[in-house]
Design a protein around this motif. Structure first.
Motif, PDB file in Angstrom:
ATOM      1  N   LEU A  40       0.823  -1.209   0.000  1.00  0.00           N
ATOM      2  CA  LEU A  40       0.000   0.000   0.000  1.00  0.00           C
ATOM      3  C   LEU A  40       0.858   1.261   0.000  1.00  0.00           C
ATOM      4  O   LEU A  40       0.520   2.246  -0.663  1.00  0.00           O
ATOM      5  CB  LEU A  40      -0.948  -0.014   1.202  1.00  0.00           C
ATOM      6  N   LEU A  41       1.966   1.227   0.721  1.00  0.00           N
ATOM      7  CA  LEU A  41       2.883   2.369   0.736  1.00  0.00           C
ATOM      8  C   LEU A  41       3.496   2.594  -0.642  1.00  0.00           C
ATOM      9  O   LEU A  41       3.551   3.730  -1.127  1.00  0.00           O
ATOM     10  CB  LEU A  41       3.978   2.155   1.780  1.00  0.00           C
ATOM     11  N   VAL A  42       3.937   1.523  -1.278  1.00  0.00           N
ATOM     12  CA  VAL A  42       4.526   1.637  -2.616  1.00  0.00           C
ATOM     13  C   VAL A  42       3.502   2.197  -3.597  1.00  0.00           C
ATOM     14  O   VAL A  42       3.809   3.082  -4.399  1.00  0.00           O
ATOM     15  CB  VAL A  42       5.065   0.267  -3.095  1.00  0.00           C
ATOM     16  N   ASN A  43       2.268   1.731  -3.522  1.00  0.00           N
ATOM     17  CA  ASN A  43       1.230   2.237  -4.414  1.00  0.00           C
ATOM     18  C   ASN A  43       0.882   3.689  -4.117  1.00  0.00           C
ATOM     19  O   ASN A  43       0.570   4.451  -5.031  1.00  0.00           O
ATOM     20  CB  ASN A  43      -0.019   1.359  -4.340  1.00  0.00           C
ATOM     21  N   ALA A  44       0.946   4.085  -2.863  1.00  0.00           N
ATOM     22  CA  ALA A  44       0.676   5.480  -2.513  1.00  0.00           C
ATOM     23  C   ALA A  44       1.772   6.395  -3.045  1.00  0.00           C
ATOM     24  O   ALA A  44       1.489   7.458  -3.612  1.00  0.00           O
ATOM     25  CB  ALA A  44       0.545   5.625  -1.001  1.00  0.00           C
ATOM     26  N   VAL A  45       3.018   5.991  -2.876  1.00  0.00           N
ATOM     27  CA  VAL A  45       4.130   6.804  -3.383  1.00  0.00           C
ATOM     28  C   VAL A  45       4.084   6.868  -4.906  1.00  0.00           C
ATOM     29  O   VAL A  45       4.352   7.911  -5.503  1.00  0.00           O
ATOM     30  CB  VAL A  45       5.486   6.248  -2.892  1.00  0.00           C
ATOM     31  N   ALA A  46       3.711   5.764  -5.527  1.00  0.00           N
ATOM     32  CA  ALA A  46       3.633   5.717  -6.991  1.00  0.00           C
ATOM     33  C   ALA A  46       2.405   6.449  -7.516  1.00  0.00           C
ATOM     34  O   ALA A  46       2.252   6.602  -8.721  1.00  0.00           O
ATOM     35  CB  ALA A  46       3.605   4.270  -7.465  1.00  0.00           C
TER      36      ALA A  46
END
Length: 63
Positions: A40-46
């Motif tokens: 979820l963090l990776v998708n938020a940053v992306a």
């Protein structure tokens, strides 16, 4: 231009780009563990809110 601002901008751009590439190939984890939080963090940053779907792709799946 301020060198610090330029450097921070480049690192932010690099982080978003890397996360977008990772998000493209990383399937959603099935469990609610640490991997899901990282996903979820990776998708938020992306900025991958639509999970890389195009409007035409979504419309085609619904019909």
């Amino acid at each position: 231009m301020n060198d610090t601002a330029t450097t921070l901008g480049l690192f932010a751009s690099l982080a978003v780009t890397l996360c977008a590439i990772i998000a493209r190939f990383w399937p959603r984890p099935k469990t609610n563990g640490a991997w899901l939080q990282l996903y979820l963090l990776v998708n938020a940053v992306a900025q991958n809110g639509g999970h890389a779907t195009n409007a035409a792709d979504v419309a085609a799946r619904k019909s």
